[in-house]
Design an enzyme around this catalytic site. Structure first.
Site, PDB file in Angstrom:
ATOM      1  CE  LYS A 144      -3.730  -2.471   0.097  1.00  0.00           C
ATOM      2  NZ  LYS A 144      -3.147  -3.808   0.042  1.00  0.00           N
ATOM      3  CE  LYS A 197      -5.858   2.220   4.550  1.00  0.00           C
ATOM      4  NZ  LYS A 197      -6.441   2.911   3.367  1.00  0.00           N
ATOM      5  N   GLY A 243      -9.656  -4.981   5.109  1.00  0.00           N
ATOM      6  CA  GLY A 243      -9.996  -4.230   6.316  1.00  0.00           C
ATOM      7  C   GLY A 243      -9.183  -4.591   7.535  1.00  0.00           C
ATOM      8  CG  HIS A 279     -14.912   2.044  -0.336  1.00  0.00           C
ATOM      9  ND1 HIS A 279     -14.309   1.137   0.493  1.00  0.00           N
ATOM     10  CD2 HIS A 279     -14.391   1.800  -1.567  1.00  0.00           C
ATOM     11  CE1 HIS A 279     -13.464   0.392  -0.194  1.00  0.00           C
ATOM     12  NE2 HIS A 279     -13.503   0.788  -1.459  1.00  0.00           N
ATOM     13  CD  GLU A 300      -7.053  -1.546  -0.867  1.00  0.00           C
ATOM     14  OE1 GLU A 300      -6.002  -1.951  -0.332  1.00  0.00           O
ATOM     15  OE2 GLU A 300      -8.175  -2.005  -0.608  1.00  0.00           O
ATOM     16  NE  ARG A 308      -8.735  -9.098  -4.668  1.00  0.00           N
ATOM     17  CZ  ARG A 308      -9.852  -8.496  -4.298  1.00  0.00           C
ATOM     18  NH1 ARG A 308     -10.913  -8.535  -5.089  1.00  0.00           N
ATOM     19  NH2 ARG A 308      -9.944  -7.852  -3.160  1.00  0.00           N
ATOM     20  CB  VAL A 327     -16.808  -9.748  -4.411  1.00  0.00           C
ATOM     21  CG1 VAL A 327     -18.155 -10.406  -4.111  1.00  0.00           C
ATOM     22  CG2 VAL A 327     -15.686 -10.484  -3.703  1.00  0.00           C
TER      23      VAL A 327
END
Length: 457
Positions: A119, A161, A168, A211, A291, A295, A298
């Site tokens: 990150k 973070k 999370g 978000h 970030e 990939r 979901v």
């Protein structure tokens, strides 16, 4: 250089394994499912052309065993490995092992995964590409003293973070220096435990933020975006409901955010599908890079519904070395799509996991309704993995109609034999804040007890 994929090894399970098998079949590819001993009776196993058991039920000894997965793919005569999401999908070591075995990794290069997976490095790449970032450390903070100095510069509250984090985990918020001192040690331990690396970076905490994430496709030279998704309805930083487009963005902000995602992808020579995630402050109309997920996500179906682009199929095409088949001008945003994640959990008992056997199953259908699932009647949901059972996705011409269509679809959705989060979703769809599109990343947790109290069996 273009390479042909005749047989693809699916290194995953559940609904995403089913999704990959379907996309591969449409491209004329044979499929091999690499699964654990607990998943040999899964729907994906029934659908694949071949099935190879890569290990016992625990994920650490099967889906996360790099050597076993690569050996199984090689032994099956596969040309490529598709990792789906979760498990090894963002593991640069796995991607490199696949390439070293002479196979195609369906995803970005190990270099890109490394750059975006750390990150702190990803933040540096974003800054170099001109993408707005939350004020914070330029990289990993070396120790508590450095964290305290940086916090004074950016202003409290701040967020610690995990540099190698995701999902999370390894995230802590501190309101002042005293709290930062306490949270630093906790966050370091959490990061080391979850990711094997305790490095942390620090950012200003943006309260009441949205978000929002942008879907991109890239061929190593050129990138395009498929617009954005709103993912603010979360519990413990895990998404429950997503929608596309975001109800909080106007056209000008949408354009800037999406173009910044394209700029980042092109700046690192990205190839494949990916998602650039942002915090958006609706009060100031500012957005900040969080970030990049290297990939398929979901929640990719809602983007497919509003753009008509098959993201999983594109991931396979791009892996062969094909250039992008679309120009940005061809990508048109139409209507609204919403996704509800149906998990095997009991929301009235603090989301207690609820594995069991599906005694009866009825899936919704009709105009604008899609269900991505691996369920079938008689299937026993194993207790070893993520609790996701199905993604109910709807599309309609406008958001109010899409909400009503989702209510209708969930009313039709019936799973007997275990508890699910369906009642929570029905209660949430009637929530005034959700219906108005007036929510943020902390909204669901702040109102959860009230929303759960409205659940009716």
């Amino acid at each position: 250089m273009q390479q042909r994929i005749r047989k693809v090894f699916v290194a995953n399970r559940g609904e995403i394994a089913v999704r990959i098998i379907r996309a591969a079949r449409e491209l004329g590819m044979q499929t091999v499912l690499g699964c654990s001993a607990a998943d040999v009776d899964s729907l994906a196993a029934r659908m694949a052309d071949e099935v190879v058991t890569v290990g016992p039920a625990p994920a650490a000894k099967s889906y996360l065993d790099i050597a076993a997965v690569v050996a199984a793919a090689k032994g099956a005569g596969a040309d490529a490995v598709h990792p789906g999401y979760g498990f090894l999908s963002e593991n640069a070591g796995f991607a490199q092992a696949v390439v070293d075995a002479g196979l195609i990794f369906v995803g970005p290069s190990p270099r890109a995964i490394t750059l975006m997976g750390d990150k702190a490095q990803a933040r540096a790449c974003a800054m170099k590409a001109g993408v707005p970032t939350v004020p914070g450390s330029e990289g990993v903070v070396e120790n508590l003293a450095a964290a305290l100095v940086t916090a004074d510069l950016v202003g409290y509250p701040v967020m610690l973070k995990a540099a190698a984090g995701g999902g999370g985990r390894g995230i802590r918020v501190a309101a002042d220096a005293k709290e930062l001192e306490a949270q630093y040690a906790i966050a370091t331990r959490e990061a080391h435990s979850a990711f094997g690396y305790g490095g942390l970076y620090l950012e200003r905490f943006v309260g009441l933020a949205r978000h929002v994430e942008v879907q991109i496709l890239a061929d190593g030279e050129r990138a395009i975006h498929l617009f954005e998704r709103e993912c603010s309805l979360q519990r413990r930083r895990q998404k429950l409901v997503e929608e596309a487009p975001s109800p909080s963005l106007d056209g000008a902000v949408r354009q800037k955010m999406c173009l910044s995602a394209v700029a980042l992808a092109e700046s690192v020579g990205y190839r494949g599908v990916g998602t650039v995630e942002y915090l958006y402050d609706p009060k100031t109309s500012e957005f900040f890079f969080i970030e990049m997920n290297t990939r398929v996500q979901v929640e990719h179906p809602i983007t497919e519904m509003v753009t008509g682009i098959d993201i999983v199929r594109e991931s396979l095409r791009l892996a062969t070395g094909e250039p992008l088949q679309h120009n940005q001008a061809e990508i048109v945003l139409r209507g609204t799509a919403i996704e509800c994640r149906i998990n095997a959990e009991d929301p009235q008992k603090n989301f207690m996991p609820a594995p069991g056997t599906i005694s009866e199953l009825r899936l919704p259908a009709g105009p604008g309704v899609r269900v991505d699932t691996h369920l079938y009647e008689g299937y026993s949901v194993p207790p070893y993995y993520d609790s996701l059972l199905a993604k109910v996705v709807v599309w309609d011409c406008a958001r109010p109609e899409a909400i009503e269509r989702m209510k209708r679809a969930l009313d039709e959705f019936d799973v007997e034999g275990l508890k699910t989060t369906k009642p929570l979703h029905l209660a949430l769809l009637d929530d005034d804040g959700f219906r108005a599109g007036d929510y943020h990343t902390g909204y669901l947790e702040a109102n959860l007890s009230r929303i759960v109290s409205g659940i009716t069996d």
